[in-house]
Design a protein around this motif. Structure first.
Motif, PDB file in Angstrom:
ATOM      1  N   ASN A  20       0.825  -1.227   0.000  1.00  0.00           N
ATOM      2  CA  ASN A  20       0.000   0.000   0.000  1.00  0.00           C
ATOM      3  C   ASN A  20       0.853   1.268   0.000  1.00  0.00           C
ATOM      4  OD1 ASN A  20      -2.472  -1.540   0.226  1.00  0.00           O
ATOM      5  ND2 ASN A  20      -1.834  -1.941   2.328  1.00  0.00           N
ATOM      6  N   PHE A  21       2.066   1.188  -0.546  1.00  0.00           N
ATOM      7  CA  PHE A  21       2.912   2.383  -0.617  1.00  0.00           C
ATOM      8  C   PHE A  21       2.467   3.201  -1.821  1.00  0.00           C
ATOM      9  CE2 PHE A  21       6.621   4.996  -1.396  1.00  0.00           C
ATOM     10  CZ  PHE A  21       6.979   5.360  -0.106  1.00  0.00           C
ATOM     11  N   GLY A  22       2.148   4.462  -1.593  1.00  0.00           N
ATOM     12  CA  GLY A  22       1.702   5.318  -2.685  1.00  0.00           C
ATOM     13  C   GLY A  22       0.797   6.406  -2.146  1.00  0.00           C
ATOM     14  N   VAL A  23       0.044   7.001  -3.056  1.00  0.00           N
ATOM     15  CA  VAL A  23      -0.801   8.141  -2.721  1.00  0.00           C
ATOM     16  C   VAL A  23      -2.209   7.852  -3.243  1.00  0.00           C
ATOM     17  CG1 VAL A  23      -1.201  10.577  -3.293  1.00  0.00           C
ATOM     18  CG2 VAL A  23       1.123   9.773  -2.846  1.00  0.00           C
ATOM     19  N   ILE A  24      -3.225   8.244  -2.490  1.00  0.00           N
ATOM     20  CA  ILE A  24      -4.599   8.194  -3.005  1.00  0.00           C
ATOM     21  C   ILE A  24      -4.989   9.648  -3.275  1.00  0.00           C
ATOM     22  CG2 ILE A  24      -7.006   7.615  -2.498  1.00  0.00           C
ATOM     23  CD1 ILE A  24      -5.954   5.426  -0.600  1.00  0.00           C
ATOM     24  N   SER A  25      -5.074  10.006  -4.546  1.00  0.00           N
ATOM     25  CA  SER A  25      -5.243  11.425  -4.884  1.00  0.00           C
ATOM     26  C   SER A  25      -6.600  11.982  -4.446  1.00  0.00           C
ATOM     27  CB  SER A  25      -5.028  11.655  -6.386  1.00  0.00           C
ATOM     28  OG  SER A  25      -5.866  10.801  -7.106  1.00  0.00           O
ATOM     29  N   ASP A  26      -7.617  11.130  -4.387  1.00  0.00           N
ATOM     30  CA  ASP A  26      -8.934  11.624  -3.959  1.00  0.00           C
ATOM     31  C   ASP A  26      -9.295  11.083  -2.563  1.00  0.00           C
ATOM     32  OD1 ASP A  26      -9.201   9.003  -4.756  1.00  0.00           O
ATOM     33  OD2 ASP A  26     -11.164   9.286  -5.680  1.00  0.00           O
ATOM     34  N   ALA A  27      -8.288  11.023  -1.707  1.00  0.00           N
ATOM     35  CA  ALA A  27      -8.513  10.498  -0.351  1.00  0.00           C
ATOM     36  C   ALA A  27      -9.539  11.339   0.406  1.00  0.00           C
ATOM     37  CB  ALA A  27      -7.192  10.486   0.407  1.00  0.00           C
ATOM     38  N   ASP A  28     -10.288  10.684   1.275  1.00  0.00           N
ATOM     39  CA  ASP A  28     -11.234  11.401   2.152  1.00  0.00           C
ATOM     40  C   ASP A  28     -10.506  12.014   3.337  1.00  0.00           C
ATOM     41  OD1 ASP A  28     -13.605  10.582   0.732  1.00  0.00           O
ATOM     42  OD2 ASP A  28     -13.216   8.573   1.515  1.00  0.00           O
ATOM     43  N   LEU A  29      -9.375  11.425   3.677  1.00  0.00           N
ATOM     44  CA  LEU A  29      -8.647  11.866   4.865  1.00  0.00           C
ATOM     45  C   LEU A  29      -7.152  11.644   4.647  1.00  0.00           C
ATOM     46  CD1 LEU A  29      -8.834  12.714   7.903  1.00  0.00           C
ATOM     47  CD2 LEU A  29      -9.004  10.272   8.440  1.00  0.00           C
ATOM     48  N   VAL A  30      -6.365  12.662   4.982  1.00  0.00           N
ATOM     49  CA  VAL A  30      -4.904  12.568   4.865  1.00  0.00           C
ATOM     50  C   VAL A  30      -4.324  12.962   6.222  1.00  0.00           C
ATOM     51  CG1 VAL A  30      -2.844  13.444   3.688  1.00  0.00           C
ATOM     52  CG2 VAL A  30      -4.984  13.191   2.408  1.00  0.00           C
ATOM     53  N   ILE A  31      -3.445  12.120   6.762  1.00  0.00           N
ATOM     54  CA  ILE A  31      -2.835  12.416   8.066  1.00  0.00           C
ATOM     55  C   ILE A  31      -1.325  12.228   7.968  1.00  0.00           C
ATOM     56  CG2 ILE A  31      -2.702  11.799  10.517  1.00  0.00           C
ATOM     57  CD1 ILE A  31      -5.562  10.812  10.385  1.00  0.00           C
ATOM     58  N   ASP A  32      -0.595  13.254   8.375  1.00  0.00           N
ATOM     59  CA  ASP A  32       0.873  13.212   8.432  1.00  0.00           C
ATOM     60  C   ASP A  32       1.300  12.956   9.868  1.00  0.00           C
ATOM     61  OD1 ASP A  32       1.724  14.136   5.839  1.00  0.00           O
ATOM     62  OD2 ASP A  32       0.923  16.096   6.395  1.00  0.00           O
ATOM     63  N   GLN A  33       2.383  12.253  10.018  1.00  0.00           N
ATOM     64  CA  GLN A  33       2.929  12.061  11.361  1.00  0.00           C
ATOM     65  C   GLN A  33       4.450  12.074  11.279  1.00  0.00           C
ATOM     66  OE1 GLN A  33       0.751  11.549  14.093  1.00  0.00           O
ATOM     67  NE2 GLN A  33       2.558  11.894  15.363  1.00  0.00           N
ATOM     68  N   VAL A  34       5.062  12.847  12.159  1.00  0.00           N
ATOM     69  CA  VAL A  34       6.522  12.966  12.179  1.00  0.00           C
ATOM     70  C   VAL A  34       7.042  12.313  13.442  1.00  0.00           C
ATOM     71  CG1 VAL A  34       8.437  14.611  12.307  1.00  0.00           C
ATOM     72  CG2 VAL A  34       6.450  15.145  10.906  1.00  0.00           C
ATOM     73  N   ASN A  35       8.158  11.614  13.307  1.00  0.00           N
ATOM     74  CA  ASN A  35       8.867  11.131  14.494  1.00  0.00           C
ATOM     75  C   ASN A  35       9.784  12.270  14.938  1.00  0.00           C
ATOM     76  OD1 ASN A  35      10.539  10.011  16.374  1.00  0.00           O
ATOM     77  ND2 ASN A  35      10.924   8.122  15.237  1.00  0.00           N
ATOM     78  N   PRO A  36       9.480  12.912  16.068  1.00  0.00           N
ATOM     79  CA  PRO A  36      10.269  14.084  16.464  1.00  0.00           C
ATOM     80  C   PRO A  36      11.718  13.744  16.793  1.00  0.00           C
ATOM     81  CG  PRO A  36       8.744  13.464  18.204  1.00  0.00           C
ATOM     82  CD  PRO A  36       8.428  12.581  17.032  1.00  0.00           C
ATOM     83  N   LEU A  37      11.986  12.478  17.043  1.00  0.00           N
ATOM     84  CA  LEU A  37      13.355  12.087  17.417  1.00  0.00           C
ATOM     85  C   LEU A  37      14.301  12.075  16.221  1.00  0.00           C
ATOM     86  CD1 LEU A  37      12.578   9.185  19.921  1.00  0.00           C
ATOM     87  CD2 LEU A  37      13.041  11.598  20.407  1.00  0.00           C
ATOM     88  N   CYS A  38      13.757  11.835  15.017  1.00  0.00           N
ATOM     89  CA  CYS A  38      14.633  11.713  13.840  1.00  0.00           C
ATOM     90  C   CYS A  38      14.169  12.579  12.676  1.00  0.00           C
ATOM     91  CB  CYS A  38      14.691  10.257  13.378  1.00  0.00           C
ATOM     92  SG  CYS A  38      13.073   9.671  12.850  1.00  0.00           S
ATOM     93  N   GLY A  39      12.932  13.071  12.735  1.00  0.00           N
ATOM     94  CA  GLY A  39      12.409  13.898  11.645  1.00  0.00           C
ATOM     95  C   GLY A  39      11.784  13.097  10.521  1.00  0.00           C
ATOM     96  N   ASP A  40      11.812  11.766  10.610  1.00  0.00           N
ATOM     97  CA  ASP A  40      11.160  10.957   9.568  1.00  0.00           C
ATOM     98  C   ASP A  40       9.655  11.187   9.615  1.00  0.00           C
ATOM     99  OD1 ASP A  40      13.539   9.927   8.687  1.00  0.00           O
ATOM    100  OD2 ASP A  40      13.416   8.115   9.901  1.00  0.00           O
ATOM    101  N   GLU A  41       9.041  11.032   8.438  1.00  0.00           N
ATOM    102  CA  GLU A  41       7.626  11.401   8.331  1.00  0.00           C
ATOM    103  C   GLU A  41       6.882  10.398   7.462  1.00  0.00           C
ATOM    104  OE1 GLU A  41       7.278  15.302   6.746  1.00  0.00           O
ATOM    105  OE2 GLU A  41       5.120  15.432   7.106  1.00  0.00           O
TER     106      GLU A  41
END
Ligand code: FES
Length: 123
Positions: A20-41
């Motif tokens: 499921n790696f990829g993008v859904i262009s017409d998503a109903d919901l998009v959520i970002d999350q960052v790991n504050p310890l390393c900056g990965d997102e």
């Protein structure tokens, strides 16, 4: 095969071939999350219908554990009711990953879970 080997193989398998790696262009919901310890997102995309996760994808960059966890969780929540996702625990995620991770890597393992925990407040 020892549990340790299984754990490492399962993480490597999902890291090298994330589901499921990829993008859904017409998503109903998009959520970002960052790991504050390393900056990965990671960014998760959801299609939600009748209170269920009908489609899910994620993109972003991170370590093997965070990508494996996102891949495994994305497979796990498909077709589940949004209202039941709050029952997924950190212990469940570690089981899905195949075993415990070092305490310093728990943030990596739970990055995707933090996204899942935010779905209810946003959907
Ligand atoms: Fe950044 Fe694991 S080191 S998410």
């Amino acid at each position: 095969m020892t549990n340790d080997l299984y754990y490492r193989e399962r993480i490597l398998e999902h890291w090298q071939n994330p589901q499921n790696f990829g993008v859904i262009s017409d998503a109903d919901l998009v959520i970002d999350q960052v790991n504050p310890l390393c900056g990965d997102e990671v960014t998760f995309y959801f299609k939600i219908n009748s209170g269920k996760i009908k489609d899910v994808a994620f993109s972003g960059s991170g370590c093997a554990i965070s990508i494996a966890s996102a891949s495994i969780l994305s497979e796990n929540i498909r077709n589940k009711k949004v209202s039941t996702l709050c029952r997924i625990t950190g212990e469940d995620v570690l089981k899905l990953l195949g075993g415990p991770v070092a305490p310093a890597r728990l943030k990596c393992a739970f990055l995707a879970l933090e996204v899942i925990r935010r779905i209810n407040g946003n959907s």
